[in-house]
Enzyme design. Structure first.
Site, short mmCIF file in Angstrom:
data_model
loop_
_atom_site.label_atom_id
_atom_site.label_comp_id
_atom_site.label_asym_id
_atom_site.label_seq_id
_atom_site.Cartn_x
_atom_site.Cartn_y
_atom_site.Cartn_z
N GLY A 208 0.84 -1.20 0.00
CA GLY A 208 0.00 0.00 0.00
C GLY A 208 0.86 1.24 0.00
O GLY A 208 2.06 1.18 -0.30
N ASN A 209 0.28 2.38 0.30
CA ASN A 209 1.07 3.61 0.42
C ASN A 209 0.44 4.51 1.47
O ASN A 209 -0.59 4.17 2.05
CB ASN A 209 1.19 4.32 -0.94
CG ASN A 209 -0.16 4.67 -1.52
OD1 ASN A 209 -0.92 5.42 -0.92
ND2 ASN A 209 -0.48 4.11 -2.68
N HIS A 210 1.07 5.66 1.73
CA HIS A 210 0.65 6.51 2.85
C HIS A 210 -0.54 7.43 2.55
O HIS A 210 -0.89 8.25 3.37
CB HIS A 210 1.82 7.37 3.32
CG HIS A 210 2.92 6.57 3.95
ND1 HIS A 210 2.72 5.81 5.06
CD2 HIS A 210 4.22 6.42 3.60
CE1 HIS A 210 3.85 5.21 5.39
NE2 HIS A 210 4.77 5.56 4.51
N SER A 211 -1.13 7.33 1.38
CA SER A 211 -2.23 8.24 1.06
C SER A 211 -3.38 8.07 2.05
O SER A 211 -3.75 6.95 2.42
CB SER A 211 -2.73 7.96 -0.36
OG SER A 211 -3.96 8.60 -0.56
N ALA A 276 -3.96 7.62 -5.10
CA ALA A 276 -2.57 7.19 -5.21
C ALA A 276 -2.60 5.70 -5.55
O ALA A 276 -2.54 4.84 -4.67
CB ALA A 276 -1.85 7.44 -3.90
#
Ligand code: CTP
Length: 400
Positions: A208-211, A276
């Site tokens: 995943g990512n930090h969005s 994102a």
């Protein structure tokens, strides 16, 4: 253009003595005003006063003494706005739970236009958990609540519970009208992608990512305020947004987001792609949890579909498409290339080099670039303010 029509509802609270002032303010500003009141409110404000000031009969019962009928559906259809001031705890509870035992409530449940309420009650009633829960419920149903103010109450106590002053209510309603009626986005369909995507590795792990989705949700909120119909397709976030004109679609992976965009894009006017999206996903998703049996674990990744690129290829002349770019080097050049490559009308450039901008912050600093090669740099602001500025920019661009 015909004058705006405001239907003013009055319920049985002491603050009803201020409602005639509201009627006058709206009449003076050129509105068409009618009043619908609960039978009990006649104890607090004279129907004759409301009738003289509004220049129209005052409606209070479904059936009149002469056995004629007051058509609640007709009244609801007549109104551009339904303003209930004051709103008592009793009528609030009925609005929240669907009880429809008088004309005013029948009108409320028949309304297609915006309802606005100005609650008024004693401080302990106003902070009672049931009242707070009911206020929450009607807000979730799309009612706009003008909070009660602090001050001296009829009981002699001081606290929050006073109906907002007529001038404040008048100003709030005017703001709502300006937002909803002057925008090129009123009635338009806007598709927004937001948040991160989660790409499964096995049943318990993902890439995943930090969005956080804050930017996309803020944009959805601003478009809704402008009277647009919004479809918000979002990856996992902690955010909530409820509105009558919002369809919220939750997804996990890029592929799921793609499927939803494919389903809806062709009949949208505007697309705002702020998600994102993970560029890659694991080639194989393990059906069982991966055990730590070896010192090394190699994950093979394959490319995800570029959803924005697809939307750009499918874009009709009547559609307007906005993308986001997060760049760390040669920012303007890369963002401009992205704008052209993905067939966008406009791109919002985020720079990770600015402190306070980017993922998981409450603020953002962006530069807007458009197809006509205009460039507009916004200063560091809250994500909501940035959303307001972006929407304003798009409004002007589309109006041209
Ligand atoms: N986007 C998308 N689908 C993807 C990847 C990105 O819809 N699979 C959208 C994002 O929502 C954003 C824009 O494309 O609006 C951002 O593109 P970005 O990922 O930054 O750039 P790329 O074109 O993928 O190029 P690169 O990663 O090489 O910068």
């Amino acid at each position: 253009m015909r004058p705006k029509r405001v239907l003013i509802g009055v319920t049985a609270g002491i603050a009803a003595y201020k409602t005639p002032i509201l009627v006058r303010l709206f009449k003076k500003a050129g509105f068409d005003v009618r009043c619908v009141i609960t039978p009990e409110s006649k104890e607090f404000v004279s129907p004759l006063v409301l009738s003289v000031l509004s220049g129209s009969p005052v409606y209070s019962t479904l059936i009149n003494e002469d056995k004629t009928w007051n058509n609640h559906v007709e009244l609801a259809e007549w109104a551009d706005f339904f303003l209930i001031a004051p709103l008592t705890a009793n009528t609030l509870a009925k609005m929240a739970s669907g009880i429809c035992d008088n004309l005013l409530l029948s009108v409320y449940f028949s309304m297609k236009s915006q309802t606005i309420v100005a609650p008024a009650m004693d401080l302990d009633m106003y902070r009672h958990p049931t009242v707070l829960r009911n206020l929450d419920m009607i807000q979730n149903d799309g009612v706009f609540v003008i909070p009660a103010e602090f001050g001296l109450l009829a009981s002699g106590l001081t606290g929050q519970g006073r109906m907002a002053e007529p001038e404040t209510i008048f100003k709030e309603l005017n703001q709502l009208i300006t937002d909803k009626s002057t925008s090129v986005f009123t009635g338009k369909s806007v598709l927004i992608t937001a948040g991160p995507t989660y790409e499964a590795i096995d049943p318990v792990r993902f890439i995943g990512n930090h969005s956080t989705g804050k930017m996309g949700f803020a944009l959805a909120e601003v478009f809704l305020k402008k009277g647009a119909n919004v479809k918000l397709i979002t990856g996992p976030t902690n955010l909530e947004l409820v509105d009558n004109n919002l369809v919220l679609i939750s997804i996990n992976s890029a592929e799921e987001m793609f499927q939803e965009v494919k389903k809806h894009w062709s009949n949208q006017d505007i697309g705002i792609f702020s998600a994102a999206v993970a560029d890659y996903r694991p080639k194989v998703v393990s059906t069982d949890k991966i055990k730590k049996n070896s010192n090394e674990l190699l994950l093979e990744l394959i490319k995800n579909p570029d959803i924005l690129h697809w939307a750009g290829q499918m874009k009709k002349d009547s559609q307007f498409l906005v993308g986001f770019a997060l760049e760390t080097t040669d920012e303007i050049t890369h963002a401009t290339q992205k704008l052209e490559r993905k067939n966008l009308d406009c791109i919002i450039l985020n720079s990770l080099q600015d402190s306070g901008a980017g993922f998981a912050t409450d603020t953002n600093k962006v530069t807007i670039l458009d197809k006509q090669k205009n460039k507009s740099e916004l200063s560091l602001k809250s994500k909501y303010e940035i959303a307001q500025e972006i929407v304003l920019y798009l409004e002007e661009l589309i109006a041209q």
